[in-house]
Write a protein that holds these residues in place. Sequence first.
Motif, PDB file in Angstrom:
ATOM      1  N   PRO A   1       1.941   5.852  -3.944  1.00 58.70           N
ATOM      2  CA  PRO A   1       2.593   6.710  -4.944  1.00 58.70           C
ATOM      3  C   PRO A   1       1.982   6.556  -6.333  1.00 58.70           C
ATOM      4  O   PRO A   1       1.872   7.529  -7.080  1.00 58.70           O
ATOM      5  CB  PRO A   1       4.045   6.237  -4.940  1.00 58.70           C
ATOM      6  N   GLY A   2       1.570   5.338  -6.668  1.00 61.45           N
ATOM      7  CA  GLY A   2       0.939   5.124  -7.970  1.00 61.45           C
ATOM      8  C   GLY A   2      -0.390   5.834  -8.086  1.00 61.45           C
ATOM      9  O   GLY A   2      -0.733   6.390  -9.133  1.00 61.45           O
ATOM     10  N   ALA A   3      -1.173   5.834  -7.001  1.00 64.10           N
ATOM     11  CA  ALA A   3      -2.466   6.538  -7.019  1.00 64.10           C
ATOM     12  C   ALA A   3      -2.264   8.031  -7.154  1.00 64.10           C
ATOM     13  O   ALA A   3      -3.007   8.711  -7.872  1.00 64.10           O
ATOM     14  CB  ALA A   3      -3.249   6.208  -5.755  1.00 64.10           C
TER      15      ALA A   3
ATOM     16  N   PHE B   1       1.655   2.287 -12.330  1.00 65.36           N
ATOM     17  CA  PHE B   1       2.513   3.450 -12.107  1.00 65.36           C
ATOM     18  C   PHE B   1       3.267   3.340 -10.785  1.00 65.36           C
ATOM     19  O   PHE B   1       4.387   3.841 -10.654  1.00 65.36           O
ATOM     20  CB  PHE B   1       1.709   4.747 -12.139  1.00 65.36           C
ATOM     21  N   GLY B   2       2.657   2.702  -9.787  1.00 67.17           N
ATOM     22  CA  GLY B   2       3.332   2.520  -8.515  1.00 67.17           C
ATOM     23  C   GLY B   2       4.584   1.676  -8.635  1.00 67.17           C
ATOM     24  O   GLY B   2       5.602   1.955  -8.006  1.00 67.17           O
ATOM     25  N   HIS B   3       4.522   0.641  -9.461  1.00 68.54           N
ATOM     26  CA  HIS B   3       5.716  -0.170  -9.687  1.00 68.54           C
ATOM     27  C   HIS B   3       6.795   0.631 -10.411  1.00 68.54           C
ATOM     28  O   HIS B   3       7.986   0.476 -10.117  1.00 68.54           O
ATOM     29  CB  HIS B   3       5.373  -1.434 -10.483  1.00 68.54           C
TER      30      HIS B   3
ATOM     31  N   PHE C   1       0.825  -1.201   0.000  1.00 61.24           N
ATOM     32  CA  PHE C   1       0.000   0.000   0.000  1.00 61.24           C
ATOM     33  C   PHE C   1       0.860   1.251   0.000  1.00 61.24           C
ATOM     34  O   PHE C   1       0.662   2.143  -0.827  1.00 61.24           O
ATOM     35  CB  PHE C   1      -0.951   0.006   1.202  1.00 61.24           C
ATOM     36  N   PHE C   2       1.823   1.348   0.916  1.00 60.77           N
ATOM     37  CA  PHE C   2       2.616   2.562   1.035  1.00 60.77           C
ATOM     38  C   PHE C   2       3.748   2.647   0.022  1.00 60.77           C
ATOM     39  O   PHE C   2       4.170   3.738  -0.337  1.00 60.77           O
ATOM     40  CB  PHE C   2       3.188   2.692   2.451  1.00 60.77           C
ATOM     41  N   SER C   3       4.259   1.533  -0.432  1.00 58.51           N
ATOM     42  CA  SER C   3       5.387   1.582  -1.357  1.00 58.51           C
ATOM     43  C   SER C   3       4.984   1.537  -2.822  1.00 58.51           C
ATOM     44  O   SER C   3       5.732   1.994  -3.677  1.00 58.51           O
ATOM     45  CB  SER C   3       6.357   0.444  -1.065  1.00 58.51           C
ATOM     46  N   ILE C   4       3.800   1.016  -3.125  1.00 59.00           N
ATOM     47  CA  ILE C   4       3.395   0.877  -4.527  1.00 59.00           C
ATOM     48  C   ILE C   4       2.084   1.589  -4.810  1.00 59.00           C
ATOM     49  O   ILE C   4       2.008   2.463  -5.675  1.00 59.00           O
ATOM     50  CB  ILE C   4       3.315  -0.613  -4.925  1.00 59.00           C
TER      51      ILE C   4
END
Length: 100
Positions: free
Chosen positions: A9-11, A49-51, A3-6
């Motif tokens: 930031p992707g959202a 986008f988070g990845h 949730f916090f790492s991918i």
Amino acid sequence: MDFFSILLPGALLTYLLMGEVGPVVRGDRYDNLYGAQAWAAFLFASYLFGHLVFLLGSWLDEFYDWARRYTLKTPLCTSTSSSSFCPLRASAIARSCRLV
């Protein structure tokens, strides 16, 4: 962790870019996204986008390791006497004990 790492930031990146990139990727079908379809597209784009953001951020690991290596070896105070009070050392101990 995801949730916090991918996802987060992707959202954020998806929300900032959805007005410009959405119509380019989906074309005329972008205006027809409502409800569950819109949420599914948003979550998929956020995950993708988070990845990419996570991958770009991982390049900063080398700089972080270099900076961390040099900050751990520097003394907090120049005084060698253990009886003298060192505010930097006291604040570091308080932070390590999560008192501050």
